[in-house]
Motif scaffolding. Structure first.
Motif, PDB file in Angstrom:
ATOM      1  N   LEU A 273       0.826  -1.193   0.000  1.00  0.00           N
ATOM      2  CA  LEU A 273       0.000   0.000   0.000  1.00  0.00           C
ATOM      3  C   LEU A 273       0.867   1.253   0.000  1.00  0.00           C
ATOM      4  CD1 LEU A 273      -2.431  -1.349   2.685  1.00  0.00           C
ATOM      5  CD2 LEU A 273      -2.668  -1.520   0.236  1.00  0.00           C
ATOM      6  N   GLY A 274       0.481   2.242   0.775  1.00  0.00           N
ATOM      7  CA  GLY A 274       1.181   3.526   0.790  1.00  0.00           C
ATOM      8  C   GLY A 274       2.500   3.446   1.507  1.00  0.00           C
ATOM      9  N   GLU A 275       2.913   4.570   2.113  1.00  0.00           N
ATOM     10  CA  GLU A 275       4.231   4.625   2.714  1.00  0.00           C
ATOM     11  C   GLU A 275       4.438   3.486   3.696  1.00  0.00           C
ATOM     12  OE1 GLU A 275       5.088   8.378   4.437  1.00  0.00           O
ATOM     13  OE2 GLU A 275       4.322   9.504   2.745  1.00  0.00           O
TER      14      GLU A 275
ATOM     15  N   ALA B 108      13.033  -3.715  -5.179  1.00  0.00           N
ATOM     16  CA  ALA B 108      12.133  -3.131  -4.185  1.00  0.00           C
ATOM     17  C   ALA B 108      10.959  -2.473  -4.898  1.00  0.00           C
ATOM     18  CB  ALA B 108      12.870  -2.113  -3.317  1.00  0.00           C
ATOM     19  N   ILE B 109       9.903  -2.188  -4.129  1.00  0.00           N
ATOM     20  CA  ILE B 109       8.660  -1.653  -4.692  1.00  0.00           C
ATOM     21  C   ILE B 109       8.318  -0.330  -4.023  1.00  0.00           C
ATOM     22  CG2 ILE B 109       6.193  -2.038  -4.964  1.00  0.00           C
ATOM     23  CD1 ILE B 109       6.740  -5.014  -4.960  1.00  0.00           C
ATOM     24  N   TRP B 110       8.070   0.681  -4.853  1.00  0.00           N
ATOM     25  CA  TRP B 110       7.458   1.914  -4.349  1.00  0.00           C
ATOM     26  C   TRP B 110       5.955   1.736  -4.508  1.00  0.00           C
ATOM     27  CZ3 TRP B 110      10.239   5.009  -1.575  1.00  0.00           C
ATOM     28  CH2 TRP B 110      11.609   5.124  -1.808  1.00  0.00           C
ATOM     29  N   PRO B 111       5.221   1.628  -3.415  1.00  0.00           N
ATOM     30  CA  PRO B 111       3.801   1.242  -3.509  1.00  0.00           C
ATOM     31  C   PRO B 111       2.915   2.380  -3.995  1.00  0.00           C
ATOM     32  CG  PRO B 111       4.735   0.864  -1.312  1.00  0.00           C
ATOM     33  CD  PRO B 111       5.663   1.765  -2.033  1.00  0.00           C
ATOM     34  N   PRO B 112       1.662   2.067  -4.335  1.00  0.00           N
ATOM     35  CA  PRO B 112       0.690   3.105  -4.688  1.00  0.00           C
ATOM     36  C   PRO B 112       0.567   4.115  -3.555  1.00  0.00           C
ATOM     37  CG  PRO B 112      -0.190   0.930  -5.148  1.00  0.00           C
ATOM     38  CD  PRO B 112       1.075   0.713  -4.396  1.00  0.00           C
ATOM     39  N   GLY B 113       0.368   5.362  -3.897  1.00  0.00           N
ATOM     40  CA  GLY B 113       0.248   6.406  -2.885  1.00  0.00           C
ATOM     41  C   GLY B 113       1.518   7.196  -2.701  1.00  0.00           C
ATOM     42  N   VAL B 114       2.654   6.669  -3.117  1.00  0.00           N
ATOM     43  CA  VAL B 114       3.915   7.404  -3.041  1.00  0.00           C
ATOM     44  C   VAL B 114       4.108   8.143  -4.362  1.00  0.00           C
ATOM     45  CG1 VAL B 114       6.415   7.212  -2.841  1.00  0.00           C
ATOM     46  CG2 VAL B 114       4.934   5.780  -1.422  1.00  0.00           C
TER      47      VAL B 114
ATOM     48  N   ALA C 181      -7.649   2.933   2.506  1.00  0.00           N
ATOM     49  CA  ALA C 181      -6.879   3.011   3.751  1.00  0.00           C
ATOM     50  C   ALA C 181      -6.123   4.335   3.888  1.00  0.00           C
ATOM     51  CB  ALA C 181      -5.929   1.814   3.852  1.00  0.00           C
ATOM     52  N   PRO C 182      -5.424   4.820   2.857  1.00  0.00           N
ATOM     53  CA  PRO C 182      -4.733   6.109   3.025  1.00  0.00           C
ATOM     54  C   PRO C 182      -5.684   7.249   3.350  1.00  0.00           C
ATOM     55  CG  PRO C 182      -3.910   4.942   1.089  1.00  0.00           C
ATOM     56  CD  PRO C 182      -5.127   4.203   1.543  1.00  0.00           C
TER      57      PRO C 182
ATOM     58  N   ARG D 239      -7.699  11.103   7.440  1.00  0.00           N
ATOM     59  CA  ARG D 239      -8.844  11.675   8.158  1.00  0.00           C
ATOM     60  C   ARG D 239      -8.675  11.524   9.665  1.00  0.00           C
ATOM     61  NH1 ARG D 239     -15.035  11.181   6.196  1.00  0.00           N
ATOM     62  NH2 ARG D 239     -15.814  12.970   7.383  1.00  0.00           N
ATOM     63  N   LEU D 240      -8.214  10.370  10.109  1.00  0.00           N
ATOM     64  CA  LEU D 240      -8.001  10.178  11.540  1.00  0.00           C
ATOM     65  C   LEU D 240      -6.949  11.142  12.066  1.00  0.00           C
ATOM     66  CD1 LEU D 240      -8.056   6.296  11.993  1.00  0.00           C
ATOM     67  CD2 LEU D 240      -9.842   7.953  12.527  1.00  0.00           C
ATOM     68  N   ASN D 241      -5.934  11.401  11.259  1.00  0.00           N
ATOM     69  CA  ASN D 241      -4.904  12.341  11.688  1.00  0.00           C
ATOM     70  C   ASN D 241      -5.494  13.726  11.908  1.00  0.00           C
ATOM     71  OD1 ASN D 241      -2.179  13.891  11.435  1.00  0.00           O
ATOM     72  ND2 ASN D 241      -1.633  11.727  11.468  1.00  0.00           N
ATOM     73  N   ARG D 242      -6.390  14.135  11.027  1.00  0.00           N
ATOM     74  CA  ARG D 242      -7.050  15.437  11.200  1.00  0.00           C
ATOM     75  C   ARG D 242      -7.991  15.425  12.397  1.00  0.00           C
ATOM     76  NH1 ARG D 242      -7.777  14.734   5.632  1.00  0.00           N
ATOM     77  NH2 ARG D 242     -10.020  14.385   5.930  1.00  0.00           N
ATOM     78  N   LEU D 243      -8.729  14.330  12.565  1.00  0.00           N
ATOM     79  CA  LEU D 243      -9.670  14.257  13.685  1.00  0.00           C
ATOM     80  C   LEU D 243      -8.950  14.339  15.020  1.00  0.00           C
ATOM     81  CD1 LEU D 243     -12.062  11.441  12.396  1.00  0.00           C
ATOM     82  CD2 LEU D 243     -12.582  13.881  12.598  1.00  0.00           C
ATOM     83  N   ALA D 244      -7.794  13.698  15.131  1.00  0.00           N
ATOM     84  CA  ALA D 244      -7.049  13.713  16.396  1.00  0.00           C
ATOM     85  C   ALA D 244      -6.584  15.106  16.758  1.00  0.00           C
ATOM     86  CB  ALA D 244      -5.851  12.766  16.304  1.00  0.00           C
ATOM     87  N   ARG D 245      -6.523  16.006  15.775  1.00  0.00           N
ATOM     88  CA  ARG D 245      -6.110  17.392  16.021  1.00  0.00           C
ATOM     89  C   ARG D 245      -7.300  18.335  16.115  1.00  0.00           C
ATOM     90  NH1 ARG D 245      -1.795  15.285  12.938  1.00  0.00           N
ATOM     91  NH2 ARG D 245       0.256  16.044  13.613  1.00  0.00           N
TER      92      ARG D 245
END
Length: 732
Positions: A90-92, A183-189, A521-522, A527-533
């Protein structure tokens, strides 16, 4: 436990909170109880009861999610979308692992630089020439291959692009005893954001161009950036892009290879041979060729079958062959569970010229699978009533007597399950994997159903039964993967903005379900990161969401988010629950380290939450051990930092003015284990000795050990060696 000390988690005793209302929700606003009380979240519950309740809720959520997403998980595991065996990238730093029905995702921290996911030698074996179909695109890619160059493989998603790219990378990769340089750079990067420091020298990289939207990258910034990195590092990049990507004529002629979709039957044979070899089958190549020739396989994998479905079928057949020797039976069983077949079954069921009641029952069973007969049938009748308002039944002679449960069960392929020891009847789909497909078909192919279905879900989330609320919220999360913006407006935004904590919990359950789809998932993590703030309602949703599998999914965002919320003095009990959930999910070292920082902090509120959380963690049993052997105690066997961090945690808990008495009771139970398990004398004795370095605790420990011994609650076999360790500490 029989101790009457105030158990942690009681709202009235949460230290550092601005009163009961602030601790449980929005400051100055009386908390809405209702469903929360129905769940037993009040001061009458002991920590042991809370642990059992939380375990039950986790089990319900996990079982529902596996069922709802079963139609997608196997496809995700094997389709051409960043696949390494059964690992979806997935992402990072993100991984989604699919095995034995489990789906586990982990994302790295947003603050860190993105990292490519290295291919192991075992994973690289999947892309050896013997296991990959040679297509025109693979041959052309290898013909043009040069180290320190950028190649582009352009084609539609799900057609095996990543498999082709990885096959070329593996063939030309540098290998040694330590591994393979792929190695793989996943989607989202976004590859345009990569720097030279992010790239290893002389390494082959698979790049998903989705993070850069190459179809709009008319200036070629993506490819210029990668060409610069390739020249500087000597590494080779294979960029996977879809047919909408735009290229200059110079780039197209020199770097772009059109992807050729491999035949599904050929993919099936190569993939099956690999899995049979992995499972130690005799003569896997010959067996795979024989199975490929079976008429059932040729029927399932016709000309239009995508390569991903061939991978799914190959893996399922290989695993089933170990349990069933009859090939006909294996194929009959496995083929019916393919995502395409499940959708076809759902389409057929929802199209049948049957009454609205039986089809409403099918939808109810898909959302509420495993609930009681009364619950499911009542919900089905409610849905039928809502559907009737849109499409009234034409038969005016209909009577309620015409509807029989046996007919509903037969139509919806549902069994009446009378479980041992349970008085109520529970109804279960014969094929639980069908549930997600029914919802998919109902939402996408029956537009007239959407409005009554949404209204019905609004009713379900107000149920007095926890398992119904969980199932309905997770169905909302599943629908969000079909139409995120619409479901966000209809459900998530109102729930998040609400002042009712029951609504915040619904939002957390729905977000957890949405994140089971790797595409979303990303978005959920951001969104959770924003909600926590955010403000109190937003933080209330965040802390409850981090108390689900989302906490482990976004661990490195969850820990600072929970730290901020704990320091605010609000939701102390929910923060403790989330930390305990993360500990149970496997992040033990991270949680112990974080709590030790809180326990040694100057912030009173953080120390208070650390003490409450310790009281929860001390009850969690060790993996594979008897229930009365705590995981924290077995973790004390680790020397160094872990031992010191646990000492800090216990010292803080024993001194806490609110839960200290209860933590002393927990310590009593730990030292009592020495009598039944003498091998625990080492870690328990170390804990007592470490705590005794504090002068005040030294006196208290001596007093309690003697008191427990005198009262008869601590046998001499445990008390004497621990008192001896205490005297040794005194002598030092």
């Amino acid at each position: 436990m029989t101790d009457t000390a105030t158990p942690p988690g009681r709202e009235a005793s949460d230290p550092g909170a601005g009163g009961k209302d602030e601790q449980d929700g929005v400051a100055g606003r009386a908390p809405k109880r209702g469903p929360d009380e129905a769940e037993g979240r009040d001061e009458r519950l002991t920590p042991e009861e809370l642990l059992r309740q939380e375990n039950r809720e986790r089990d319900i959520r996990d079982e529902n999610l596996r069922r709802l997403f079963a139609d997608r998980l196997d496809h995700t595991a094997s389709s051409g979308a960043g696949v390494i065996g059964t690992q979806y990238n997935l992402g990072e730093r993100g991984h989604a692992q699919v095995a034995a029905g489990d789906f586990v995702i982990y994302y790295g921290p947003r603050e860190e630089r993105p990292r490519a996911i290295p291919l192991t030698k075992e994973e690289a074996a999947r892309y050896a020439p013997a296991h990959v179909v040679r297509t025109e695109s693979l041959s052309l890619l290898e013909k043009r291959w040069e180290p320190g160059r950028v190649h582009v493989l352009c084609g539609a998603p799900g057609t095996g692009r990543e498999t082709t790219a990885l096959a070329a990378l593996v063939r030309h990769a540098r290998q040694d005893a330590t591994g393979i340089a792929v190695a793989i750079w996943p989607p989202g990067v976004d590859p345009r954001q990569l720097t030279e420091a992010d790239v290893d020298r002389d390494t082959g990289y698979l790049v998903h161009a989705t993070g850069a939207s190459p179809e709009r990258d008319t200036g070629g910034a993506l490819f210029r950036r990668l060409a610069h990195l390739a020249e500087r590092t000597g590494s080779t990049f294979v960029v996977v892009a879809d047919e909408r990507a735009r290229f200059s004529s110079q780039w197209r002629d020199a770097h772009v290879v059109p992807h050729t979709r491999p035949p599904a039957l050929a993919v099936f044979e190569r993939s099956l041979a690999f899995h049979l070899q992995r499972l130690k089958a005799a003569d896997p190549q010959e067996l795979a060729a024989r199975i490929r020739a079976h008429p059932q396989v040729r029927t399932e994998l016709g000309e239009d079958a995508p390569p991903g479905e061939a991978h799914v079928l190959a893996l399922a057949v290989a695993e089933a062959m170990g349990e069933e020797e009859d090939l006909d039976e294996v194929l009959l069983h496995v083929a019916g569970d393919l995502p395409r077949r499940l959708r076809e079954r759902a389409q057929k069921l929802l199209r049948k010229e049957e009454s609205v009641y039986v089809r409403a029952f099918l939808l109810a069973a898909s959302v509420l699978d495993g609930t009681s007969m009364v619950t499911m049938t009542t919900a089905a009748l409610d849905l039928a009533e809502l559907v009737d308002r849109v499409d009234p039944p034409p038969d005016k002679s209909w009577s309620a007597f015409d509807e029989r449960l046996s007919d509903w069960l037969e139509f919806a392929e549902t069994d009446d399950d009378r479980r041992a020891g349970e008085a109520e009847r529970r109804l279960c789909l014969r094929t639980p994997r069908l549930a997600g497909s029914v919802l998919h078909v109902a939402w996408h192919e029956h537009p007239a159903l959407r409005r009554p279905f949404v209204a019905w879900l609004h009713r379900l989330v107000q149920s007095d039964e926890q398992e119904v609320r969980i199932a309905a919220a997770q169905a909302v999360g599943k629908l969000a993967t079909y139409d995120y913006a619409e479901i966000d407006r209809e459900f998530l935004q109102p729930w998040i903005a609400s002042s009712g904590f029951d609504r915040h919990r619904l939002a957390a359950w729905a977000l957890e379900a949405a994140a089971w789809d790797p595409r979303f998932a990303p978005r959920v993590g951001e969104r959770l990161n924003r909600l926590a703030r955010g403000g109190p309602p937003a933080r209330s949703v965040a802390v409850r969401a981090y108390g689900t599998s989302l906490g482990g999914l976004f661990l490195n965002d969850a820990l600072p988010g929970l730290r901020r919320i704990a320091a605010s003095g609000q939701f102390a009990g929910e923060v403790g629950r989330a930390m305990a959930e993360l500990f149970v999910s496997g992040a033990r070292q991270e949680i112990v380290a974080e709590l030790a920082r809180w326990a040694s902090s100057d912030a009173v509120r953080l120390r208070a939450v650390a003490a409450q959380t310790l009281a929860r963690l001390a009850l969690v049993p060790a993996d594979g051990a008897d229930d009365d052997c705590p995981a924290l105690l077995t973790d004390r066997g680790n020397e160094g930092d872990t031992r010191r961090m646990l000492e800090v945690l216990w010292r803080n808990g024993l001194k806490d003015p609110h839960v200290g008495a209860y933590v002393w009771r927990l310590l009593h139970d730990w030292v009592h284990l020495v009598d039944m398990r003498p091998h625990l004398l080492g870690p328990v004795g170390d804990l007592v000795a470490d705590l005794a370095t504090d002068a005040a605790l030294h006196r208290s420990l001596g007093f309690h050990l003697l008191w427990w011994r005198q009262a008869g609650s601590l046998p001499d076999t445990a008390a004497k060696p621990l008192l001896f360790r205490l005297r040794l500490r005194t002598a030092q």
